[in-house]
Design a protein around this motif. Sequence first.
Motif, PDB file in Angstrom:
ATOM      1  N   GLY A   1      -1.753   5.099   2.281  1.00 15.23           N
ATOM      2  CA  GLY A   1      -1.847   3.936   1.398  1.00 15.23           C
ATOM      3  C   GLY A   1      -1.686   2.639   2.160  1.00 15.23           C
TER       4      GLY A   1
ATOM      5  N   ILE B   1      -5.241   7.344  -3.517  1.00 12.59           N
ATOM      6  CA  ILE B   1      -4.672   7.757  -2.230  1.00 12.59           C
ATOM      7  C   ILE B   1      -3.888   9.071  -2.325  1.00 12.59           C
ATOM      8  N   PRO B   2      -3.053   9.295  -3.368  1.00 13.76           N
ATOM      9  CA  PRO B   2      -2.397  10.606  -3.446  1.00 13.76           C
ATOM     10  C   PRO B   2      -3.377  11.775  -3.517  1.00 13.76           C
TER      11      PRO B   2
ATOM     12  N   VAL C   1      -5.072   2.054  -5.891  1.00 16.67           N
ATOM     13  CA  VAL C   1      -4.418   2.555  -4.681  1.00 16.67           C
ATOM     14  C   VAL C   1      -3.509   3.726  -5.023  1.00 16.67           C
ATOM     15  N   GLY C   2      -2.658   3.536  -6.026  1.00 15.06           N
ATOM     16  CA  GLY C   2      -1.731   4.589  -6.407  1.00 15.06           C
ATOM     17  C   GLY C   2      -2.365   5.755  -7.130  1.00 15.06           C
TER      18      GLY C   2
ATOM     19  N   GLY D   1       2.472   6.248  -7.207  1.00 15.16           N
ATOM     20  CA  GLY D   1       1.430   7.032  -7.869  1.00 15.16           C
ATOM     21  C   GLY D   1       1.618   8.522  -7.685  1.00 15.16           C
ATOM     22  N   ALA D   2       1.919   8.937  -6.461  1.00 11.58           N
ATOM     23  CA  ALA D   2       2.154  10.362  -6.215  1.00 11.58           C
ATOM     24  C   ALA D   2       3.351  10.866  -7.000  1.00 11.58           C
TER      25      ALA D   2
ATOM     26  N   THR E   1     -10.541  -3.043  -4.152  1.00 11.62           N
ATOM     27  CA  THR E   1      -9.990  -1.707  -4.410  1.00 11.62           C
ATOM     28  C   THR E   1     -10.679  -1.045  -5.595  1.00 11.62           C
TER      29      THR E   1
ATOM     30  N   SER F   1       1.113  10.188   1.851  1.00 14.44           N
ATOM     31  CA  SER F   1       0.551   9.223   0.906  1.00 14.44           C
ATOM     32  C   SER F   1       0.956   7.805   1.264  1.00 14.44           C
TER      33      SER F   1
ATOM     34  N   GLY G   1       0.821  -1.222   0.000  1.00 18.71           N
ATOM     35  CA  GLY G   1       0.000   0.000   0.000  1.00 18.71           C
ATOM     36  C   GLY G   1       0.842   1.255   0.000  1.00 18.71           C
TER      37      GLY G   1
ATOM     38  N   SER H   1       1.177   3.835  -3.338  1.00 26.38           N
ATOM     39  CA  SER H   1       0.783   5.229  -3.131  1.00 26.38           C
ATOM     40  C   SER H   1       1.935   6.184  -3.420  1.00 26.38           C
TER      41      SER H   1
ATOM     42  N   SER I   1      -1.291   6.761 -13.007  1.00 27.79           N
ATOM     43  CA  SER I   1      -1.237   5.728 -11.979  1.00 27.79           C
ATOM     44  C   SER I   1       0.122   5.039 -12.033  1.00 27.79           C
TER      45      SER I   1
END
Length: 358
Positions: A314, A291-292, A287-288, A103-104, A339, A310, A96, A100, A116
């Motif tokens: 995550g 969450i960001p 998730v990615g 992704g951020a 998810t 993040s 997680g 995250s 993503s």
Amino acid sequence: MAKTACERAARGEASSRALVGVSIRRARLVTVAAAALLLVLAAVSLMLGRYPIDPAQAVLMLVDRVVPVERVWTNQQATLFFNVRLPRIALACMVGASLSAAGAAFQGTFRNPLVSPDVLGASQGAALGAAAALLAGAGSFAVSAWAFAAAMATVAVVMLVSARARASEHSLTVVLVGVMVSSLCQAGVSFAKLVADPSNQLPAITYWLMGSLTGARMADVLFAAVPMAAGAAVLLALRWRINLLTMGDDEARTMGVNARRLRMAVMVAATLLTAASVSVSGMIGWVGLVIPHVARMLIGCDYRRLLPASMLLGASFLLVVDNVSRLAYTAEIPIGILTAFLGAPFFLYLIMTRRRGA
């Protein structure tokens, strides 16, 4: 042109010293709260299950690994605790946090909130590697190794093709090449499913593609820990520089930063996180991506605080989803399904509220 909020955060500017203090205090409060929430969720998760373990037993079992204490638990409880729950909870937190953070980082690097962690094809490459390993009859550890190697090879191909392409907008070229290579890998996975034995190989490939932490072992934790730690360390070290990438290459050059080299370092680190996550958990989406956005809503756009928040959020999110997946029904629900059920509606909500507020 007026500066945006993210640009002011990147430069460390604000209209007043008081405003900066409030923003920093809120970010620290959110980060501390997220860390405390993660610790509570991890402790509760260790005790949850169809075979409950008392809090005192859980604490004493952990202490017994350091200093011998009087045994108040059975061998079966110890096996369940250390060989099943502890590796699974650790892996859920690691995956997680990694997805995250990746992704951020990708969203800031490409200046696109819809990006993503699988933008460069790492997830589809891992899926192709895992499908090939399952066709070859490999064991669980070999499947993870094949998936990780294929994910890194896929991203390497994307980088190589993008570097040789003659295009003025390098970031857009990388994304487009990533989409094309992902499509090729997806076609390879479809072919693997076509030729797979329908009695055992096809179900294994299908289940892996849905994403799950079932059967997580300490070997999986150790296998993923090295690339995850390396990728996270690079991103955390460069998190303030990612702010410069959000403002564009020209602005970064004026600050004395080689934007292209920095972008490459961030992409490699984020790819390490994504490849390691997918190799041990299968395909877990949203998730990615989501969450960001939640972290930005809470603490803003400054990557110095956004990236750690993040990761904590995550980890907590995937830990909760994993608990639901193993406890909500008699048969375990793949995490990728849950998810998607949670992430897609939330992202639609974000899009609609942002459009109304525009």
